[in-house]
Write a protein that holds these residues in place. Sequence first.
Motif, PDB file in Angstrom:
ATOM      1  N   CYS A 262       0.834  -1.205   0.000  1.00 31.12           N
ATOM      2  CA  CYS A 262       0.000   0.000   0.000  1.00 31.12           C
ATOM      3  C   CYS A 262       0.868   1.253   0.000  1.00 31.12           C
ATOM      4  N   GLY A 263       1.999   1.211   0.733  1.00 29.40           N
ATOM      5  CA  GLY A 263       2.901   2.365   0.735  1.00 29.40           C
ATOM      6  C   GLY A 263       3.440   2.676  -0.640  1.00 29.40           C
ATOM      7  N   VAL A 264       3.805   1.629  -1.404  1.00 31.19           N
ATOM      8  CA  VAL A 264       4.300   1.842  -2.768  1.00 31.19           C
ATOM      9  C   VAL A 264       3.194   2.405  -3.660  1.00 31.19           C
ATOM     10  N   LEU A 265       1.999   1.871  -3.532  1.00 31.25           N
ATOM     11  CA  LEU A 265       0.900   2.333  -4.374  1.00 31.25           C
ATOM     12  C   LEU A 265       0.553   3.786  -4.093  1.00 31.25           C
ATOM     13  N   VAL A 266       0.586   4.205  -2.824  1.00 31.90           N
ATOM     14  CA  VAL A 266       0.341   5.608  -2.478  1.00 31.90           C
ATOM     15  C   VAL A 266       1.406   6.501  -3.108  1.00 31.90           C
ATOM     16  N   ALA A 267       2.670   6.112  -3.025  1.00 33.34           N
ATOM     17  CA  ALA A 267       3.745   6.922  -3.600  1.00 33.34           C
ATOM     18  C   ALA A 267       3.601   7.061  -5.107  1.00 33.34           C
ATOM     19  N   ILE A 268       3.258   5.972  -5.782  1.00 32.98           N
ATOM     20  CA  ILE A 268       3.085   6.029  -7.236  1.00 32.98           C
ATOM     21  C   ILE A 268       1.910   6.928  -7.607  1.00 32.98           C
ATOM     22  N   ALA A 269       0.800   6.788  -6.880  1.00 31.35           N
ATOM     23  CA  ALA A 269      -0.377   7.606  -7.176  1.00 31.35           C
ATOM     24  C   ALA A 269      -0.075   9.090  -6.985  1.00 31.35           C
ATOM     25  N   MET A 270       0.659   9.424  -5.940  1.00 29.78           N
ATOM     26  CA  MET A 270       0.986  10.835  -5.694  1.00 29.78           C
ATOM     27  C   MET A 270       1.926  11.370  -6.770  1.00 29.78           C
ATOM     28  N   LEU A 271       2.927  10.576  -7.177  1.00 31.63           N
ATOM     29  CA  LEU A 271       3.828  11.042  -8.231  1.00 31.63           C
ATOM     30  C   LEU A 271       3.089  11.233  -9.555  1.00 31.63           C
ATOM     31  N   GLN A 272       2.164  10.344  -9.861  1.00 33.65           N
ATOM     32  CA  GLN A 272       1.447  10.433 -11.130  1.00 33.65           C
ATOM     33  C   GLN A 272       0.360  11.502 -11.110  1.00 33.65           C
ATOM     34  N   ASP A 273      -0.471  11.503 -10.075  1.00 31.59           N
ATOM     35  CA  ASP A 273      -1.657  12.353 -10.072  1.00 31.59           C
ATOM     36  C   ASP A 273      -1.436  13.703  -9.411  1.00 31.59           C
ATOM     37  N   MET A 274      -0.675  13.723  -8.339  1.00 29.14           N
ATOM     38  CA  MET A 274      -0.494  14.968  -7.589  1.00 29.14           C
ATOM     39  C   MET A 274       0.688  15.775  -8.096  1.00 29.14           C
ATOM     40  N   TYR A 275       1.794  15.101  -8.389  1.00 29.84           N
ATOM     41  CA  TYR A 275       3.009  15.803  -8.794  1.00 29.84           C
ATOM     42  C   TYR A 275       3.324  15.647 -10.281  1.00 29.84           C
ATOM     43  N   ARG A 276       2.508  14.875 -10.996  1.00 31.13           N
ATOM     44  CA  ARG A 276       2.542  14.817 -12.453  1.00 31.13           C
ATOM     45  C   ARG A 276       3.946  14.553 -12.995  1.00 31.13           C
ATOM     46  N   ALA A 277       4.436  13.366 -12.711  1.00 30.78           N
ATOM     47  CA  ALA A 277       5.762  12.954 -13.184  1.00 30.78           C
ATOM     48  C   ALA A 277       5.825  12.997 -14.705  1.00 30.78           C
ATOM     49  N   ARG A 278       7.027  13.135 -15.225  1.00 31.61           N
ATOM     50  CA  ARG A 278       7.207  13.256 -16.677  1.00 31.61           C
ATOM     51  C   ARG A 278       6.642  12.028 -17.405  1.00 31.61           C
ATOM     52  N   ALA A 279       6.212  12.265 -18.634  1.00 29.46           N
ATOM     53  CA  ALA A 279       5.475  11.240 -19.372  1.00 29.46           C
ATOM     54  C   ALA A 279       6.320  10.018 -19.687  1.00 29.46           C
ATOM     55  N   ASN A 280       7.635  10.201 -19.905  1.00 26.80           N
ATOM     56  CA  ASN A 280       8.464   9.057 -20.313  1.00 26.80           C
ATOM     57  C   ASN A 280       8.992   8.262 -19.117  1.00 26.80           C
ATOM     58  N   ALA A 281       8.625   8.640 -17.880  1.00 25.45           N
ATOM     59  CA  ALA A 281       9.079   7.911 -16.697  1.00 25.45           C
ATOM     60  C   ALA A 281       8.175   6.702 -16.445  1.00 25.45           C
ATOM     61  N   GLU A 282       8.763   5.527 -16.344  1.00 26.33           N
ATOM     62  CA  GLU A 282       8.021   4.316 -16.016  1.00 26.33           C
ATOM     63  C   GLU A 282       8.060   4.069 -14.507  1.00 26.33           C
ATOM     64  N   PHE A 283       7.198   3.141 -14.061  1.00 26.36           N
ATOM     65  CA  PHE A 283       7.111   2.806 -12.646  1.00 26.36           C
ATOM     66  C   PHE A 283       7.297   1.301 -12.506  1.00 26.36           C
ATOM     67  N   VAL A 284       8.305   0.914 -11.710  1.00 27.71           N
ATOM     68  CA  VAL A 284       8.715  -0.481 -11.623  1.00 27.71           C
ATOM     69  C   VAL A 284       8.707  -0.927 -10.164  1.00 27.71           C
ATOM     70  N   VAL A 285       8.196  -2.141  -9.933  1.00 34.92           N
ATOM     71  CA  VAL A 285       8.239  -2.750  -8.598  1.00 34.92           C
ATOM     72  C   VAL A 285       8.947  -4.094  -8.716  1.00 34.92           C
ATOM     73  N   MET A 286      10.087  -4.228  -8.047  1.00 35.47           N
ATOM     74  CA  MET A 286      10.783  -5.502  -7.987  1.00 35.47           C
ATOM     75  C   MET A 286      10.200  -6.327  -6.831  1.00 35.47           C
ATOM     76  N   HIS A 287      10.183  -7.665  -6.981  1.00 37.40           N
ATOM     77  CA  HIS A 287       9.718  -8.518  -5.882  1.00 37.40           C
ATOM     78  C   HIS A 287      10.441  -9.848  -5.954  1.00 37.40           C
ATOM     79  N   THR A 288      10.580 -10.470  -4.790  1.00 36.50           N
ATOM     80  CA  THR A 288      11.259 -11.760  -4.711  1.00 36.50           C
ATOM     81  C   THR A 288      10.300 -12.895  -5.082  1.00 36.50           C
ATOM     82  N   PRO A 289      10.808 -14.107  -5.387  1.00 35.57           N
ATOM     83  CA  PRO A 289       9.946 -15.231  -5.786  1.00 35.57           C
ATOM     84  C   PRO A 289       8.896 -15.559  -4.709  1.00 35.57           C
TER      85      PRO A 289
END
Length: 507
Positions: A262-289
């Motif tokens: 949930c913490g990661v999802l909140v950060a992504i939502a704020m960067l995209q919707d509130m702070y409007r990150a640049r269009a060519n920036a992707e969002f990646v989440v690494m995770h273990t098996p």
Amino acid sequence: VWAVAPLLYRQHLRRALATVPLPRQLTQGDSRWGVQCLRALALVSSGAFLGGLVTARLRSPESENGNSAPPALDSPEAQEADPSFLLAPGNATQQPHLVNCSAFSCPTGYVLRPDAQSVQMTTARWQSCCSVVPSPQPVDSGSQVAKGSCTEFRCPSGMQRVAGAAVSTDSDAPPWSSCCVPIPTAKPAPAPSCAGFRCPRRYRMKDGVESLALKSTDLAWDVCCVPSDDIPSSEQSTNVSDTRKVAYVWYLTKYHLTSYSCGVLVAIAMLQDMYRARANAEFVVMHTPGVNPPHKPSFEKRGVKFVEVAEPRSRGSHQWVESFTKVHTSHLFQYDRLVFMDSDTVPLSNMDELFDLSPFPVPMACPRAYWIAQPWFQSGGPCVVDPYQLFYDRYFKESLEKNTGHWGGEMDYLNEKLKHVAPLLSGFYALLTGEFCRDDGAYHKWSDFFGQAASWVRSQARMIHFIAQWKPWDIPNAASLRRKCPHMDPELLEIYQTWWSWRSKVC
């Protein structure tokens, strides 16, 4: 003195008196006459000294009043309250003694009497030594001060001078009664409204809401602001034709998976919707098996890409046991530059400028860990990482493929490997929550550094790190936050309220 003085001064006496017209005995070198003079002088001086001691003892207040020690003169209030300064009622016929008031400090509105060198003490010392401040005299500039004016009067504590007032003609009334009035209590602060609110970067004030009153439960930016169509040039990429592949990156493991997801999802939502990150920036989440991230549909709706990585061979301790997972950022070679953040951080502003930090590759650039001994950086982000084979082989590969020993966490290992080569970002990029909590050792570190108020620090900061026991999912409301930090700046509550608001929207 009788025995030593002639011996000490005999030779000096001969030389000094050789040039002075004196009796024949001295001029002819016979110093016995001078020795007798010195001895007589010493005898007289000793007698005078002993006589002075006896006289002082007989005339001291200790002999007159029987006190063990003279009263302290620290303050008028202490003197007035000390009964040793008053003559006892039963001793009314006692002859009052003389005191020297020259070193005495009179209360406000009073001055030392002109005869302060020798005053008969018949009551409290300040009443014996002090008299009412006289009316101001005309000043040298020629401008006249009215007789009895309050212009030069200093009011007691808790009162203020009345403009244009004059001292009362009633001799029994103290000056402050006619010159001073109580200081009024502060008026209640007006209810907050959108008119006094400054919208975040890339937002503007909604039309027609300037006079809208805010409730205590409202988030001002949500009620007062809307996304702006005009992005300031200072916040645009320095290279508008940038074709590099860049991304923001987080990681998830089985450790407290739901909360951190949930913490990661909140950060992504704020960067995209509130702070409007640049269009060519992707969002990646690494995770273990074996990790199936919760809220996966919400992630996918936002275009988040998941990358599975192997569990690192090096391990940390306690809550950092799986923290070496973030080192996998160093070999995501499909990207030119990455900005990594921990899952317990929240952006406070747009951070696209980190993609333009330098035109050449950097192995890792992280904010300075300003709360501990330097040089030391903190690896919780935002950290700039350029996936580069040379850097990976030299600095990162070993910790992922081998057990490199006992470490508190990956931050210790990375500082050991990179402390001489990693560029340091300002620690201002990663505030600690203690910046806004008076009960914390990091309180107002940056307010003091910049000489600015906490509101300015909040408006300029890029990210805040909810370290240790400050996790926003463990502090569910304002009452819990106040128990955690009884003396907090309002900016801290605003940050937590913002996080809680976004969690209710996306988690």
